[in-house]
Design an enzyme around this catalytic site. Structure first.
Site, PDB file in Angstrom:
ATOM      1  N   GLU A 202     -44.466  17.830 -49.745  1.00  0.00           N
ATOM      2  CA  GLU A 202     -43.648  18.297 -50.866  1.00  0.00           C
ATOM      3  C   GLU A 202     -42.380  18.990 -50.362  1.00  0.00           C
ATOM      4  O   GLU A 202     -41.279  18.749 -50.870  1.00  0.00           O
ATOM      5  CB  GLU A 202     -44.448  19.261 -51.744  1.00  0.00           C
ATOM      6  CG  GLU A 202     -45.641  18.637 -52.463  1.00  0.00           C
ATOM      7  CD  GLU A 202     -45.260  17.899 -53.725  1.00  0.00           C
ATOM      8  OE1 GLU A 202     -44.052  17.720 -53.983  1.00  0.00           O
ATOM      9  OE2 GLU A 202     -46.175  17.502 -54.473  1.00  0.00           O
ATOM     10  N   ASP A 292     -43.585   9.854 -57.243  1.00  0.00           N
ATOM     11  CA  ASP A 292     -44.981   9.806 -56.810  1.00  0.00           C
ATOM     12  C   ASP A 292     -45.313   8.449 -56.195  1.00  0.00           C
ATOM     13  O   ASP A 292     -45.967   8.362 -55.143  1.00  0.00           O
ATOM     14  CB  ASP A 292     -45.895  10.088 -57.996  1.00  0.00           C
ATOM     15  CG  ASP A 292     -47.369   9.951 -57.631  1.00  0.00           C
ATOM     16  OD1 ASP A 292     -47.850  10.752 -56.823  1.00  0.00           O
ATOM     17  OD2 ASP A 292     -48.020   9.027 -58.162  1.00  0.00           O
TER      18      ASP A 292
END
Length: 301
Positions: A202, A292
């Site tokens: 992330e 994603d």
């Protein structure tokens, strides 16, 4: 609406004045006040200990403010709490977080800054409160040299990280950065180094996003990782003061946090906005879904 002659039930009786709301006026309970302001964009309200001041506030005056108007209104942003929103009275804001486990709130000098705080740190209820607010960033003093070109708003970028078998032996992680369909700047790649965790993926995605744009380009990064956002917008401040220690232990992922902060600091020096917005993951937001997918493909590459 409360009567001017209403008797106090105790010494702490309050009058809730709604200047801008569904039905402006003076109310005797917080619940009545909330009913007039909840979901009302630009609502203005405040509590008072006497009816006269409350009535004056509704009429547009500011009781207790110097005649020269030097007293500055404060904005209390409740990003996570019983009733997320922006308040101009601390007593009311306190009710919105009282008894709530893990509330997140902060005081600001401008409403724009309060909106940005909720946009960055708010949960779904907080995001819902500001959904109709202008998305433009709060005013920021520019440090650009004379003659530099102006930009037409912040570029939106979606970032995500994915770690297959996260936290277990043999985990593999990927990084996804989405600028738009068919954009050559989109990124889908395997996370470098160890450990191959979701948190590192992330943070790396945020770093890679900033590496893809010029330092004078305003950006708004959308991420479903509250961890990554908090690391580079808030937590790093105390970590630096404490020698990159937290609860006596080394801060995890310090290397990535410092690299992201270096990019943000360079952009700050130019007066460039680097804005973040939390977004719920896997909730059918097209940008988040695309990021994603890129991250998962990167992990499998």
């Amino acid at each position: 609406m409360v009567s001017k002659k209403r008797k106090a039930d105790g010494p702490a009786e309050k009058f809730y004045a709604v200047r801008c709301g569904k039905s402006p006026g003076v109310y005797g309970t917080w619940a009545e006040c909330q009913a007039q302001t909840a979901g009302f964009s630009g609502a203005k309200y405040k509590s008072f200990l006497n009816f006269e001041d409350a009535e004056a506030f509704v009429a547009g005056e500011n009781p207790g403010t110097a005649t020269d108007g030097t007293k500055q209104e404060k904005f209390y942003a409740v990003a996570i709490g019983r009733d997320p929103g922006i308040y101009t009275d601390w007593d009311i804001a306190a009710e919105a977080i009282k008894g709530w486990k893990g509330p997140k709130y902060k005081k600001f000098d401008t409403r724009a800054e309060a909106v940005e705080y909720i946009r960055t740190h708010g949960n779904e209820a907080g995001q819902s409160f500001i959904k109709d607010e202008a998305i433009e960033p709060p005013a920021k003093k520019s440090k650009r040299s004379a003659g530099s070109s102006s930009k037409a708003g912040a570029l939106h970028i979606y970032t995500d990280g994915s770690s297959l078998s996260n936290g277990r032996a043999g985990a593999v992680a990927g990084v996804g950065v989405f600028f738009g369909a068919g954009d050559s700047r989109n990124i889908s790649e395997r996370l470098e180094g160890e450990p191959q965790t979701n948190q590192r993926a992330e943070l790396t995605a945020v770093l890679r996003a900033l590496e893809q744009v010029s330092d004078d380009q305003d950006v708004r990064i959308f991420s479903d990782s509250k961890y990554a956002i908090s690391c580079v917008t808030e937590w790093y401040i105390n970590w630096e003061k404490n020698g990159w220690k937290t609860q006596g232990k080394d801060v995890k992922n310090r290397d990535l946090v410092e690299l992201v902060r270096e990019k943000i600091d360079d952009r700050d020096a130019l007066g460039t906005n680097t804005l973040f917005q939390w977004i719920k993951g896997h909730a059918n937001d097209a940008g988040n879904v695309a990021a994603d997918q890129l991250a998962v493909l990167g992990a499998r590459s």
